[in-house]
Design a protein around this motif. Structure first.
Motif, PDB file in Angstrom:
ATOM      1  N   ASN A   1      -9.353   3.165  14.954  1.00 39.94           N
ATOM      2  CA  ASN A   1     -10.264   4.523  15.372  1.00 39.94           C
ATOM      3  C   ASN A   1     -10.916   5.171  14.161  1.00 39.94           C
ATOM      4  N   GLY A   2     -11.146   4.383  12.890  1.00 37.22           N
ATOM      5  CA  GLY A   2     -11.755   5.087  12.022  1.00 37.22           C
ATOM      6  C   GLY A   2     -11.364   6.079  11.424  1.00 37.22           C
ATOM      7  N   ASN A   3      -9.898   6.238  11.372  1.00 39.35           N
ATOM      8  CA  ASN A   3      -9.267   6.972  10.633  1.00 39.35           C
ATOM      9  C   ASN A   3      -8.774   6.488   9.449  1.00 39.35           C
ATOM     10  N   LEU A   4      -8.605   7.353   8.126  1.00 36.47           N
ATOM     11  CA  LEU A   4      -8.000   6.883   6.902  1.00 36.47           C
ATOM     12  C   LEU A   4      -6.562   7.132   7.014  1.00 36.47           C
ATOM     13  N   ASN A   5      -5.908   6.094   6.467  1.00 34.46           N
ATOM     14  CA  ASN A   5      -4.482   6.290   6.360  1.00 34.46           C
ATOM     15  C   ASN A   5      -4.065   6.058   4.956  1.00 34.46           C
ATOM     16  N   TRP A   6      -3.561   6.903   4.356  1.00 42.19           N
ATOM     17  CA  TRP A   6      -3.095   6.883   2.843  1.00 42.19           C
ATOM     18  C   TRP A   6      -1.949   6.574   2.333  1.00 42.19           C
ATOM     19  N   PRO A   7      -1.596   5.963   1.094  1.00 41.70           N
ATOM     20  CA  PRO A   7      -0.167   5.912   0.934  1.00 41.70           C
ATOM     21  C   PRO A   7      -0.002   7.054  -0.013  1.00 41.70           C
ATOM     22  N   VAL A   8       0.807   7.892   0.410  1.00 46.17           N
ATOM     23  CA  VAL A   8       1.161   9.389  -0.386  1.00 46.17           C
ATOM     24  C   VAL A   8       2.431   9.258  -1.247  1.00 46.17           C
ATOM     25  N   LEU A   9       2.417   9.962  -2.467  1.00 49.40           N
ATOM     26  CA  LEU A   9       3.383  10.265  -2.989  1.00 49.40           C
ATOM     27  C   LEU A   9       4.039  11.972  -3.218  1.00 49.40           C
ATOM     28  N   PHE A  10       5.236  11.914  -2.549  1.00 42.33           N
ATOM     29  CA  PHE A  10       5.784  13.227  -2.866  1.00 42.33           C
ATOM     30  C   PHE A  10       6.722  13.288  -4.009  1.00 42.33           C
ATOM     31  N   LEU A  11       6.488  14.133  -4.894  1.00 43.64           N
ATOM     32  CA  LEU A  11       7.137  14.224  -6.207  1.00 43.64           C
ATOM     33  C   LEU A  11       8.141  15.541  -6.235  1.00 43.64           C
ATOM     34  N   TYR A  12       9.244  15.308  -6.669  1.00 45.20           N
ATOM     35  CA  TYR A  12      10.482  16.433  -6.748  1.00 45.20           C
ATOM     36  C   TYR A  12      10.635  16.520  -8.148  1.00 45.20           C
ATOM     37  N   PRO A  13       9.955  17.263  -8.825  1.00 47.64           N
ATOM     38  CA  PRO A  13       9.942  17.421 -10.571  1.00 47.64           C
ATOM     39  C   PRO A  13      11.373  17.998 -10.706  1.00 47.64           C
ATOM     40  N   GLU A  14      12.126  18.658  -9.991  1.00 47.46           N
ATOM     41  CA  GLU A  14      13.343  19.090 -10.205  1.00 47.46           C
ATOM     42  C   GLU A  14      14.492  18.274 -10.624  1.00 47.46           C
ATOM     43  N   TYR A  15      14.315  17.160  -9.733  1.00 52.69           N
ATOM     44  CA  TYR A  15      15.412  15.990  -9.897  1.00 52.69           C
ATOM     45  C   TYR A  15      14.735  14.620 -10.406  1.00 52.69           C
ATOM     46  N   GLU A  16      13.484  14.876 -10.629  1.00 46.64           N
ATOM     47  CA  GLU A  16      12.759  13.572 -11.004  1.00 46.64           C
ATOM     48  C   GLU A  16      12.803  12.529 -10.029  1.00 46.64           C
ATOM     49  N   GLN A  17      12.572  12.971  -8.732  1.00 47.11           N
ATOM     50  CA  GLN A  17      12.793  12.023  -7.749  1.00 47.11           C
ATOM     51  C   GLN A  17      11.444  12.008  -7.042  1.00 47.11           C
ATOM     52  N   MET A  18      11.205  10.921  -6.060  1.00 48.81           N
ATOM     53  CA  MET A  18      10.055  11.034  -5.340  1.00 48.81           C
ATOM     54  C   MET A  18      10.401  10.260  -3.950  1.00 48.81           C
ATOM     55  N   ASP A  19       9.582  10.575  -3.090  1.00 50.28           N
ATOM     56  CA  ASP A  19       9.263   9.802  -1.789  1.00 50.28           C
ATOM     57  C   ASP A  19       8.061   9.143  -1.691  1.00 50.28           C
ATOM     58  N   PHE A  20       8.050   7.965  -0.949  1.00 52.81           N
ATOM     59  CA  PHE A  20       6.734   7.403  -0.837  1.00 52.81           C
ATOM     60  C   PHE A  20       6.530   7.014   0.513  1.00 52.81           C
ATOM     61  N   ILE A  21       5.366   7.700   1.039  1.00 55.66           N
ATOM     62  CA  ILE A  21       4.925   7.350   2.481  1.00 55.66           C
ATOM     63  C   ILE A  21       3.779   6.342   2.543  1.00 55.66           C
ATOM     64  N   SER A  22       4.373   5.340   2.949  1.00 57.92           N
ATOM     65  CA  SER A  22       3.108   4.171   2.852  1.00 57.92           C
ATOM     66  C   SER A  22       1.977   4.333   3.789  1.00 57.92           C
ATOM     67  N   VAL A  23       1.980   4.960   4.888  1.00 55.59           N
ATOM     68  CA  VAL A  23       0.981   5.177   5.810  1.00 55.59           C
ATOM     69  C   VAL A  23       1.063   6.711   6.307  1.00 55.59           C
TER      70      VAL A  23
END
Length: 392
Positions: free
Chosen positions: A276-298
């Motif tokens: 449909n012509g929409n952009l889909n990004w891989p996004v990183l959510f960073l949690y600096p307090e625990y030095e953790q992260m989540d990766f949303i691929s789409v």
């Protein structure tokens, strides 16, 4: 003149022989070592020694001196080296075979037939060593001396096939078939080279079509990113280049193309356009307090951040959140302007497209990055105390 001893007189021989009576001869061959001992005698050797020590093997050194006597004619020496090379070749000692054939060619004998054979044989040894270009050079030299040398033609075809020069392999086959029209090996090699050529041509066509398709997709993706005014991280060298070309749209496009081609998600997943012509990004959510992260691929560009937070923290808490304080309504989101070291707060009700279109938001390494903090926590206060907050 010395007189012979009279019959019956002792000339010392009897005494000499008598001393061996009753003694067993220990130097003879036995059933356990006769093959090993025979192999030490030059006449019976099955294989030449790797290193010749004249003191240890004087007989072999003597024979070698006779064989390679420089008083012999160049033709005789060249033939001797050819035979030596053939022996090494039979033993699959291709490196030494190459050396022997080379020595034969160094004699520069006037026998063109012999020189052609030396070149062709050396080509065979080089071929088995994987030196296909050297082998090809030898067969070319052999054919200059004898154009109809069948072995040289066949060896040349094999070299061209290994080097993926299928058109040349076919041409060599055709040349060989002119003087040997029924040569089975040439017929089979020609068919094989023709098949390989067709496969290669098909692969090239596929690669070009794939490249064209990818380029069309890349152009569409680049256009979509530019239309949304999304900024990509520019290395210093590109930043200076861009500033030097103010007002030049072509140069701006060139710089952007370089940046776009450099998009390479750290996780191997890159931004893409859907049907449909929409952009889909891989996004990183960073949690600096625990030095953790989540990766949303789409992450669809029109999806709100609160929707992802509700999925991630709505029912279950992550294992590292032992205090169970990461709740969707208890979180604050930020993106960082690394150049100015500023933090911009993100409204969870915003979409990804709205954030990426912000003047100070820059996508680095293909991944938009969002910082997530627990509002009011001690870490929250300490973390923000050293940062410059800007209104979004």
């Amino acid at each position: 003149m010395a007189s012979r001893p009279a019959p019956g007189e002792d000339d010392g021989m009897d005494a000499f022989i008598d001393q061996f009576k009753g003694k067993k001869y220990k130097e003879g061959f036995n059933e356990d070592n006769w093959e090993e001992e025979f192999d030490k005698i030059p006449m019976f050797m099955k294989k030449a020694p790797e290193e010749l020590d004249p003191l240890e093997q004087p007989e072999l050194a003597c024979i070698q001196t006779i064989l390679y006597d420089e008083d012999q004619s160049p033709e005789e020496l060249a033939k001797t080296y050819k035979n030596e090379g053939n022996q090494y070749f039979k033993e699959k000692n291709y490196k030494k075979a190459v050396i022997s054939y080379t020595e034969g060619l160094k004699r520069k004998c006037s026998d063109s037939e012999l020189n052609a054979i030396l070149h062709t044989n050396r080509a065979a040894a080089q071929f088995y060593l994987g030196n296909y270009r050297s082998a090809l050079n030898d067969v070319i030299a052999a054919r200059k001396l004898k154009p109809s040398h069948l072995k040289a033609v066949i060896r040349g075809v094999l070299c061209h096939i290994e080097l993926k020069n299928y058109s040349k392999a076919i041409a060599w086959c055709d040349e060989g078939l002119q003087f040997e029209p029924k040569e089975k090996q040439l017929i089979e090699l020609r068919a094989n080279a023709d098949k390989q050529k067709r496969v290669e041509e098909r692969n090239v066509r596929k690669a070009k079509l794939k490249e064209k398709k990818e380029r069309v997709q890349a152009d569409a993706l680049m256009k979509a990113i530019k239309e949304r005014k999304i900024k990509l991280f520019q290395p210093p060298e590109l930043s200076s280049q861009n500033s030097d070309d103010d007002g030049d749209d072509k140069e701006d496009d060139k710089v952007f193309r370089t940046l776009f081609d450099g998009i390479n998600s750290e996780n191997g997943i890159v931004v893409h356009l859907d049907e449909n012509g929409n952009l889909n990004w891989p996004v990183l959510f960073l949690y600096p307090e625990y030095e953790q992260m989540d990766f949303i691929s789409v992450f669809h560009e029109d999806t709100r951040f609160i929707d992802h937070l509700t999925v991630m923290f709505g029912e279950n808490f992550p294992p590292w959140d032992t205090e169970k304080k990461y709740k969707p309504n208890n979180l604050e989101l930020y993106f960082e302007d690394e150049q100015r070291e500023d933090l911009y707060r993100v409204d969870p009700m915003c979409t990804l497209r709205q954030v990426l279109s912000h003047d100070r938001c820059v996508v680095k390494a293909g991944n938009p990055r969002i910082l997530i903090l627990v509002r009011g926590s001690s870490f929250f206060r300490d973390f923000l105390s050293g940062k410059k907050l800007q209104a979004n």
